[in-house]
Design a protein around this motif. Sequence first.
Motif, PDB file in Angstrom:
ATOM      1  N   ARG A 112      -6.525  -4.936 -10.845  1.00  0.00           N
ATOM      2  CA  ARG A 112      -6.151  -5.641  -9.621  1.00  0.00           C
ATOM      3  C   ARG A 112      -4.638  -5.828  -9.581  1.00  0.00           C
ATOM      4  NH1 ARG A 112      -9.354 -10.728  -8.457  1.00  0.00           N
ATOM      5  NH2 ARG A 112     -10.659  -9.198  -7.442  1.00  0.00           N
ATOM      6  N   ASP A 113      -4.073  -5.643  -8.397  1.00  0.00           N
ATOM      7  CA  ASP A 113      -2.644  -5.812  -8.171  1.00  0.00           C
ATOM      8  C   ASP A 113      -2.494  -6.610  -6.881  1.00  0.00           C
ATOM      9  OD1 ASP A 113       0.126  -5.501  -7.791  1.00  0.00           O
ATOM     10  OD2 ASP A 113      -0.072  -3.458  -7.052  1.00  0.00           O
ATOM     11  N   ARG A 114      -1.928  -7.819  -6.959  1.00  0.00           N
ATOM     12  CA  ARG A 114      -1.778  -8.676  -5.778  1.00  0.00           C
ATOM     13  C   ARG A 114      -0.306  -9.049  -5.612  1.00  0.00           C
ATOM     14  NH1 ARG A 114      -5.699 -13.117  -6.104  1.00  0.00           N
ATOM     15  NH2 ARG A 114      -7.064 -11.631  -5.086  1.00  0.00           N
ATOM     16  N   GLN A 115       0.184  -8.892  -4.371  1.00  0.00           N
ATOM     17  CA  GLN A 115       1.566  -9.245  -4.059  1.00  0.00           C
ATOM     18  C   GLN A 115       1.624  -9.952  -2.716  1.00  0.00           C
ATOM     19  OE1 GLN A 115       4.228  -5.895  -4.277  1.00  0.00           O
ATOM     20  NE2 GLN A 115       3.366  -5.184  -6.193  1.00  0.00           N
ATOM     21  N   THR A 116       2.534 -10.914  -2.593  1.00  0.00           N
ATOM     22  CA  THR A 116       2.786 -11.569  -1.311  1.00  0.00           C
ATOM     23  C   THR A 116       3.725 -10.667  -0.534  1.00  0.00           C
ATOM     24  OG1 THR A 116       2.520 -13.743  -2.294  1.00  0.00           O
ATOM     25  CG2 THR A 116       3.699 -13.636  -0.193  1.00  0.00           C
ATOM     26  N   ILE A 117       3.357 -10.372   0.713  1.00  0.00           N
ATOM     27  CA  ILE A 117       4.151  -9.395   1.456  1.00  0.00           C
ATOM     28  C   ILE A 117       4.871  -9.943   2.689  1.00  0.00           C
ATOM     29  CG2 ILE A 117       2.819  -7.429   0.675  1.00  0.00           C
ATOM     30  CD1 ILE A 117       1.640  -7.539   3.627  1.00  0.00           C
ATOM     31  N   TYR A 131      -4.740  -4.907  -4.150  1.00  0.00           N
ATOM     32  CA  TYR A 131      -5.278  -3.583  -4.470  1.00  0.00           C
ATOM     33  C   TYR A 131      -6.260  -3.734  -5.615  1.00  0.00           C
ATOM     34  CZ  TYR A 131      -5.420   1.082  -6.589  1.00  0.00           C
ATOM     35  OH  TYR A 131      -5.833   2.268  -7.130  1.00  0.00           O
ATOM     36  N   ASN A 132      -7.445  -3.153  -5.468  1.00  0.00           N
ATOM     37  CA  ASN A 132      -8.455  -3.140  -6.528  1.00  0.00           C
ATOM     38  C   ASN A 132      -8.850  -1.702  -6.817  1.00  0.00           C
ATOM     39  OD1 ASN A 132      -9.088  -6.040  -6.948  1.00  0.00           O
ATOM     40  ND2 ASN A 132      -9.657  -5.921  -4.798  1.00  0.00           N
ATOM     41  N   LEU A 133      -9.032  -1.414  -8.087  1.00  0.00           N
ATOM     42  CA  LEU A 133      -9.474  -0.092  -8.509  1.00  0.00           C
ATOM     43  C   LEU A 133     -10.767  -0.237  -9.301  1.00  0.00           C
ATOM     44  CD1 LEU A 133      -9.017   2.958  -8.901  1.00  0.00           C
ATOM     45  CD2 LEU A 133      -7.660   2.378 -10.922  1.00  0.00           C
ATOM     46  N   PHE A 134     -11.825   0.386  -8.797  1.00  0.00           N
ATOM     47  CA  PHE A 134     -13.121   0.394  -9.457  1.00  0.00           C
ATOM     48  C   PHE A 134     -13.391   1.839  -9.874  1.00  0.00           C
ATOM     49  CE2 PHE A 134     -13.134  -2.648  -5.991  1.00  0.00           C
ATOM     50  CZ  PHE A 134     -13.548  -3.815  -6.609  1.00  0.00           C
ATOM     51  N   ILE A 192     -13.231   3.987  -6.583  1.00  0.00           N
ATOM     52  CA  ILE A 192     -13.023   3.299  -5.311  1.00  0.00           C
ATOM     53  C   ILE A 192     -11.675   2.586  -5.372  1.00  0.00           C
ATOM     54  CG2 ILE A 192     -13.855   1.550  -3.700  1.00  0.00           C
ATOM     55  CD1 ILE A 192     -16.669   2.012  -4.920  1.00  0.00           C
ATOM     56  N   HIS A 193     -10.819   2.898  -4.409  1.00  0.00           N
ATOM     57  CA  HIS A 193      -9.543   2.213  -4.238  1.00  0.00           C
ATOM     58  C   HIS A 193      -9.722   1.307  -3.026  1.00  0.00           C
ATOM     59  CE1 HIS A 193      -7.352   5.187  -6.760  1.00  0.00           C
ATOM     60  NE2 HIS A 193      -8.268   6.011  -6.284  1.00  0.00           N
ATOM     61  N   SER A 194      -9.558  -0.006  -3.198  1.00  0.00           N
ATOM     62  CA  SER A 194      -9.723  -0.901  -2.048  1.00  0.00           C
ATOM     63  C   SER A 194      -8.460  -1.722  -1.836  1.00  0.00           C
ATOM     64  CB  SER A 194     -10.938  -1.814  -2.225  1.00  0.00           C
ATOM     65  OG  SER A 194     -10.651  -2.915  -3.027  1.00  0.00           O
ATOM     66  N   TRP A 195      -8.159  -1.940  -0.558  1.00  0.00           N
ATOM     67  CA  TRP A 195      -6.982  -2.693  -0.138  1.00  0.00           C
ATOM     68  C   TRP A 195      -7.424  -3.848   0.758  1.00  0.00           C
ATOM     69  CZ3 TRP A 195      -2.207  -1.804  -1.977  1.00  0.00           C
ATOM     70  CH2 TRP A 195      -1.974  -0.575  -2.594  1.00  0.00           C
ATOM     71  N   GLU A 196      -6.758  -4.993   0.611  1.00  0.00           N
ATOM     72  CA  GLU A 196      -7.046  -6.146   1.452  1.00  0.00           C
ATOM     73  C   GLU A 196      -5.757  -6.873   1.785  1.00  0.00           C
ATOM     74  OE1 GLU A 196     -10.170  -9.674   1.155  1.00  0.00           O
ATOM     75  OE2 GLU A 196      -8.541  -9.918  -0.278  1.00  0.00           O
ATOM     76  N   HIS A 197      -5.583  -7.247   3.044  1.00  0.00           N
ATOM     77  CA  HIS A 197      -4.522  -8.153   3.487  1.00  0.00           C
ATOM     78  C   HIS A 197      -5.219  -9.428   3.937  1.00  0.00           C
ATOM     79  CE1 HIS A 197      -0.725  -5.581   4.408  1.00  0.00           C
ATOM     80  NE2 HIS A 197      -1.226  -5.331   3.206  1.00  0.00           N
ATOM     81  N   ARG A 198      -4.795 -10.574   3.359  1.00  0.00           N
ATOM     82  CA  ARG A 198      -5.431 -11.857   3.694  1.00  0.00           C
ATOM     83  C   ARG A 198      -4.357 -12.930   3.807  1.00  0.00           C
ATOM     84  NH1 ARG A 198     -10.765 -14.521   2.168  1.00  0.00           N
ATOM     85  NH2 ARG A 198     -11.268 -12.445   1.473  1.00  0.00           N
ATOM     86  N   CYS A 199      -4.495 -13.761   4.860  1.00  0.00           N
ATOM     87  CA  CYS A 199      -3.585 -14.886   5.079  1.00  0.00           C
ATOM     88  C   CYS A 199      -4.025 -16.075   4.219  1.00  0.00           C
ATOM     89  CB  CYS A 199      -3.577 -15.283   6.546  1.00  0.00           C
ATOM     90  SG  CYS A 199      -2.566 -16.756   6.899  1.00  0.00           S
ATOM     91  N   THR A 200      -3.050 -16.779   3.656  1.00  0.00           N
ATOM     92  CA  THR A 200      -3.341 -17.952   2.834  1.00  0.00           C
ATOM     93  C   THR A 200      -3.746 -19.158   3.670  1.00  0.00           C
ATOM     94  OG1 THR A 200      -1.009 -18.548   2.855  1.00  0.00           O
ATOM     95  CG2 THR A 200      -1.792 -17.234   0.986  1.00  0.00           C
TER      96      THR A 200
END
Length: 76
Positions: free
Chosen positions: A3-8, A23-26, A33-41
Amino acid sequence: MARDRQTIGPCPGCNSGTVSCTYNLFSTDTRTIHSWEHRCTDCAHRVTQAFRTDDSEADPTSDPTVCPFCGRQAAA
């Protein structure tokens, strides 16, 4: 799972929260599976995209290690 998480930056939905790009890699013996998520805090505005190696309709020219929302390269 890597998992790789950054504030953008600021949220386009509420303009008060910050968006995290995750970013998650399974990976198994048969698929990756490469998955990407953008989420507001603050408002929980969320968009996701996943790229699977076993997807017959996958675009062979897309790079699953690059975020489709902000363009950053995965560090995981």
